[in-house]
Motif scaffolding. Structure first.
Motif, PDB file in Angstrom:
ATOM      1  N   SER A 173     -16.901  65.452 109.123  1.00 55.79           N
ATOM      2  CA  SER A 173     -17.072  64.018 109.353  1.00 55.79           C
ATOM      3  C   SER A 173     -17.876  63.369 108.239  1.00 55.79           C
ATOM      4  CB  SER A 173     -17.754  63.790 110.705  1.00 55.79           C
ATOM      5  OG  SER A 173     -16.935  64.248 111.770  1.00 55.79           O
ATOM      6  N   ALA A 174     -18.866  64.100 107.716  1.00 55.03           N
ATOM      7  CA  ALA A 174     -19.660  63.570 106.609  1.00 55.03           C
ATOM      8  C   ALA A 174     -18.847  63.490 105.327  1.00 55.03           C
ATOM      9  CB  ALA A 174     -20.894  64.437 106.388  1.00 55.03           C
ATOM     10  N   GLU A 175     -17.917  64.432 105.163  1.00 59.83           N
ATOM     11  CA  GLU A 175     -17.161  64.505 103.910  1.00 59.83           C
ATOM     12  C   GLU A 175     -15.937  63.605 103.894  1.00 59.83           C
ATOM     13  OE1 GLU A 175     -15.658  67.964 100.792  1.00 59.83           O
ATOM     14  OE2 GLU A 175     -16.221  68.518 102.838  1.00 59.83           O
ATOM     15  N   TYR A 176     -15.180  63.582 104.986  1.00 57.72           N
ATOM     16  CA  TYR A 176     -13.903  62.879 104.987  1.00 57.72           C
ATOM     17  C   TYR A 176     -13.776  61.795 106.052  1.00 57.72           C
ATOM     18  CZ  TYR A 176     -12.356  66.519 101.812  1.00 57.72           C
ATOM     19  OH  TYR A 176     -12.236  67.369 100.739  1.00 57.72           O
ATOM     20  N   GLY A 177     -14.808  61.634 106.878  1.00 58.25           N
ATOM     21  CA  GLY A 177     -14.747  60.638 107.937  1.00 58.25           C
ATOM     22  C   GLY A 177     -14.678  61.304 109.297  1.00 58.25           C
ATOM     23  N   PRO A 178     -15.148  60.618 110.345  1.00 56.86           N
ATOM     24  CA  PRO A 178     -15.220  61.202 111.687  1.00 56.86           C
ATOM     25  C   PRO A 178     -13.884  61.757 112.164  1.00 56.86           C
ATOM     26  CG  PRO A 178     -16.368  59.100 111.604  1.00 56.86           C
ATOM     27  CD  PRO A 178     -15.645  59.225 110.305  1.00 56.86           C
ATOM     28  N   ILE A 179     -13.961  62.907 112.826  1.00 60.09           N
ATOM     29  CA  ILE A 179     -12.768  63.540 113.390  1.00 60.09           C
ATOM     30  C   ILE A 179     -13.142  64.105 114.752  1.00 60.09           C
ATOM     31  CG2 ILE A 179     -13.286  65.691 112.137  1.00 60.09           C
ATOM     32  CD1 ILE A 179     -10.270  66.250 112.117  1.00 60.09           C
ATOM     33  N   PRO A 180     -12.305  63.932 115.763  1.00 56.20           N
ATOM     34  CA  PRO A 180     -12.624  64.469 117.094  1.00 56.20           C
ATOM     35  C   PRO A 180     -12.818  65.980 117.047  1.00 56.20           C
ATOM     36  CG  PRO A 180     -10.815  62.892 117.227  1.00 56.20           C
ATOM     37  CD  PRO A 180     -11.059  63.139 115.765  1.00 56.20           C
ATOM     38  N   THR A 181     -13.855  66.460 117.714  1.00 59.65           N
ATOM     39  CA  THR A 181     -14.187  67.886 117.680  1.00 59.65           C
ATOM     40  C   THR A 181     -13.058  68.744 118.230  1.00 59.65           C
ATOM     41  OG1 THR A 181     -16.513  67.293 117.982  1.00 59.65           O
ATOM     42  CG2 THR A 181     -15.926  69.592 118.346  1.00 59.65           C
ATOM     43  N   ASP A 182     -12.338  68.239 119.239  1.00 58.73           N
ATOM     44  CA  ASP A 182     -11.291  69.065 119.831  1.00 58.73           C
ATOM     45  C   ASP A 182     -10.167  69.367 118.851  1.00 58.73           C
ATOM     46  OD1 ASP A 182     -10.671  66.261 120.081  1.00 58.73           O
ATOM     47  OD2 ASP A 182      -9.013  66.796 121.396  1.00 58.73           O
ATOM     48  N   LEU A 183      -9.968  68.494 117.854  1.00 57.45           N
ATOM     49  CA  LEU A 183      -8.959  68.779 116.832  1.00 57.45           C
ATOM     50  C   LEU A 183      -9.399  69.938 115.942  1.00 57.45           C
ATOM     51  CD1 LEU A 183      -7.948  65.971 117.782  1.00 57.45           C
ATOM     52  CD2 LEU A 183      -7.344  65.497 115.402  1.00 57.45           C
ATOM     53  N   VAL A 184     -10.696  69.973 115.654  1.00 57.34           N
ATOM     54  CA  VAL A 184     -11.233  71.064 114.832  1.00 57.34           C
ATOM     55  C   VAL A 184     -11.153  72.381 115.595  1.00 57.34           C
ATOM     56  CG1 VAL A 184     -13.274  71.899 113.598  1.00 57.34           C
ATOM     57  CG2 VAL A 184     -12.748  69.455 113.619  1.00 57.34           C
ATOM     58  N   VAL A 185     -11.539  72.357 116.884  1.00 61.27           N
ATOM     59  CA  VAL A 185     -11.468  73.567 117.717  1.00 61.27           C
ATOM     60  C   VAL A 185     -10.030  74.061 117.798  1.00 61.27           C
ATOM     61  CG1 VAL A 185     -11.795  74.486 120.042  1.00 61.27           C
ATOM     62  CG2 VAL A 185     -13.517  72.959 119.044  1.00 61.27           C
ATOM     63  N   GLU A 186      -9.093  73.149 118.023  1.00 61.04           N
ATOM     64  CA  GLU A 186      -7.685  73.525 118.140  1.00 61.04           C
ATOM     65  C   GLU A 186      -7.187  74.209 116.866  1.00 61.04           C
ATOM     66  OE1 GLU A 186      -3.668  71.197 119.519  1.00 61.04           O
ATOM     67  OE2 GLU A 186      -4.763  70.363 117.800  1.00 61.04           O
TER      68      GLU A 186
END
Length: 488
Positions: free
Chosen positions: A463-476
């Motif tokens: 999120s700091a590098e490319y902009g906020p992203i929902p955590t569940d997308l990262v977990v998936e």
């Protein structure tokens, strides 16, 4: 079939659905402010290498395509004759390398690498003959100065590499693991000669946040100095060090210290499986990239000279780097930090992860050239509680194999193995953040999977590098990587 898209994008529909014999494409160049303006440009085309619908394709200009369309609209039948000799078969890469041997008995086993790429279907003058001839000139010049006694032989070995782009570097570092272990930093040149007509802006691109290192600030220190000298020449007609070629231009360089962008061999070096900080020198935009107008007539010899100096000076500095250079490195990092802080303020990014990043950059000054090369390693974080296997508290670690980015030109390791495992495409791959898209998020997600971060902490870094992203997308996405055996 006549199409406006790249042949590979139209391949499944044109051949698989409509049963076309082949493809004729008038796809336009990569999007810049000058996109579609020149109807005489012929772009290089690409087909999917491993498609279930193999075919052939030809590229033509927008002007020719419009003429064909006009004839078709008037009811004319147009017949084309194609003769194609093509196929798929086992092959091999020949990668040329050369070295300037280091002088220090202990440090000569460490290497500073110069890289470019040689692989395009039709050699482009800027992409990437400019990078390849420039590192060749750096090699020739350094060796000549050493032979003449005007320059001391560097302590570390300097290696020059001419590979096919991305897959060539990936192959080389996999086949020669001892070489990958020796390289302490890389200077990669991809398009460094664009003159005024190409509309090129010269970038000194720093590494991803997963690979904090002071080497990027060293390159910028030299580039900033060239900016000053070249502006002095342009503004007054003279400078102490104009770095202008007799047959080249006299415009100021105006190099930009740019945030990390993907797309060339620097991605391979800085992938977490290799962990080699890489200085990336490159032009963007370039109105003629991947077209028949990428010719020597549009290359500026002055630009080549300046790019060569920035690369050579950075490489030679790093090849000799020792404790005596720590003050200079700290000064370069302090200046770089101000630029990065200014960018973070403009983006309104969180203060946490970037602050930790700066600590790691500063720490890399002391560890450069060490046996373990800890330049990109971050401080370990204590984990509390017992993490589950599928939520944001799970810790992920990348496995030793495969090494290199998962996606290279013409082949996607993740897509191939995900299909075999019956995994649907993770949403992260199609996500568009404020400063990056799915490719960038995926690359850094895997880089940050270091066995110390939870999925939530990886999400904060992304999120700091490319902009906020929902955590569940990262977990998936991390769970998908686990299922295909890339992380545990």
């Amino acid at each position: 079939m006549l199409v406006s898209a790249q042949p590979g994008e139209a391949q499944e529909a044109a051949i698989g659905k409509f049963k076309a014999a082949g493809i004729v494409s008038y796809a336009q160049n990569q999007r810049t402010a000058w996109w579609g303006e020149d109807e005489n440009l012929v772009r290089w085309g690409h087909l999917e290498s491993f498609s279930a619908n193999p075919t052939f394709a030809f590229m033509l200009s927008l002007k020719t395509a419009r003429a064909l369309q006009a004839r078709l609209q008037h009811g004319e039948t147009i017949k084309l004759h194609a003769r194609v000799k093509a196929g798929q078969h086992p092959g091999y890469y020949e990668v040329a390398t050369g070295v300037i041997e280091g002088a220090d008995p202990q440090l000569r086993q460490q290497e500073i690498a110069f890289s470019c790429h040689l692989d395009h279907q039709r050699s482009g003058a800027n992409d990437n003959a400019s990078g390849c001839v420039t590192i060749l000139e750096v090699a020739r010049t350094l060796q000549k100065l050493i032979d003449e006694g005007k320059l001391a032989r560097p302590a570390r070995t300097i290696r020059f590499i001419w590979p096919p782009e991305i897959e060539g570097t990936t192959t080389l570092l996999n086949v020669r693991p001892e070489l990958a272990r020796r390289i302490r930093a890389a200077i990669h040149m991809d398009m460094v000669g664009g003159g005024p007509v190409t509309k090129a802006v010269f970038h000194v691109t720093r590494g991803p946040m997963s690979r904090p290192s002071f080497v990027h600030d060293i390159a910028w220190a030299f580039a900033d100095w060239v900016n000053e000298q070249s502006y002095e020449l342009a503004a007054t007609g003279k400078a102490d060090w104009p770095l202008a070629a007799p047959e080249g231009g006299k415009e100021p360089l105006q190099a930009v210290y740019a945030a990390y962008t993907m797309g060339s061999d620097h991605d391979v070096y800085q992938d977490s499986s290799f962990g080699i900080p890489s200085i990336y020198l490159n032009d963007w935009p370039d109105r003629y990239i991947h077209t028949n107008f990428d010719t020597a007539a549009n290359i500026d010899p002055t630009k080549l000279r300046r790019a060569a100096f920035i690369g050579a000076a950075s490489g030679y500095f790093l090849a000799n780097y020792s404790s005596r250079d720590v003050p200079a490195a700290r000064e370069a990092v302090a200046r770089g930090k101000l630029l990065r802080t200014a960018l973070a303020m403009r983006r309104h990014t969180p203060a946490g992860p970037p602050g930790e990043y700066e600590q790691a950059v500063a720490a890399s000054i002391e560890t450069f050239g060490s046996v373990t090369q800890a330049a990109g390693e971050r401080g370990k974080r204590e984990q509390t509680g017992k993490p589950s296997r599928g939520d944001a508290t799970t810790v992920f670690r990348r496995l030793p194999e495969p090494k290199g980015p998962l996606a290279v030109f013409g082949y996607d390791y993740f897509a191939t193995h995900a299909k075999t495992a019956g995994i649907t495409t993770p949403r992260l791959l199609g996500y568009q953040g404020e400063w990056g898209g799915g490719e960038e998020y995926a690359y850094e997600t895997l880089n940050f999977a270091d066995g110390m971060r939870t999925a939530q902490q990886i999400d904060e870094e992304l999120s700091a590098e490319y902009g906020p992203i929902p955590t569940d997308l990262v977990v998936e996405y991390l769970q998908a990587l686990r299922k295909i055996g890339v992380v545990q």
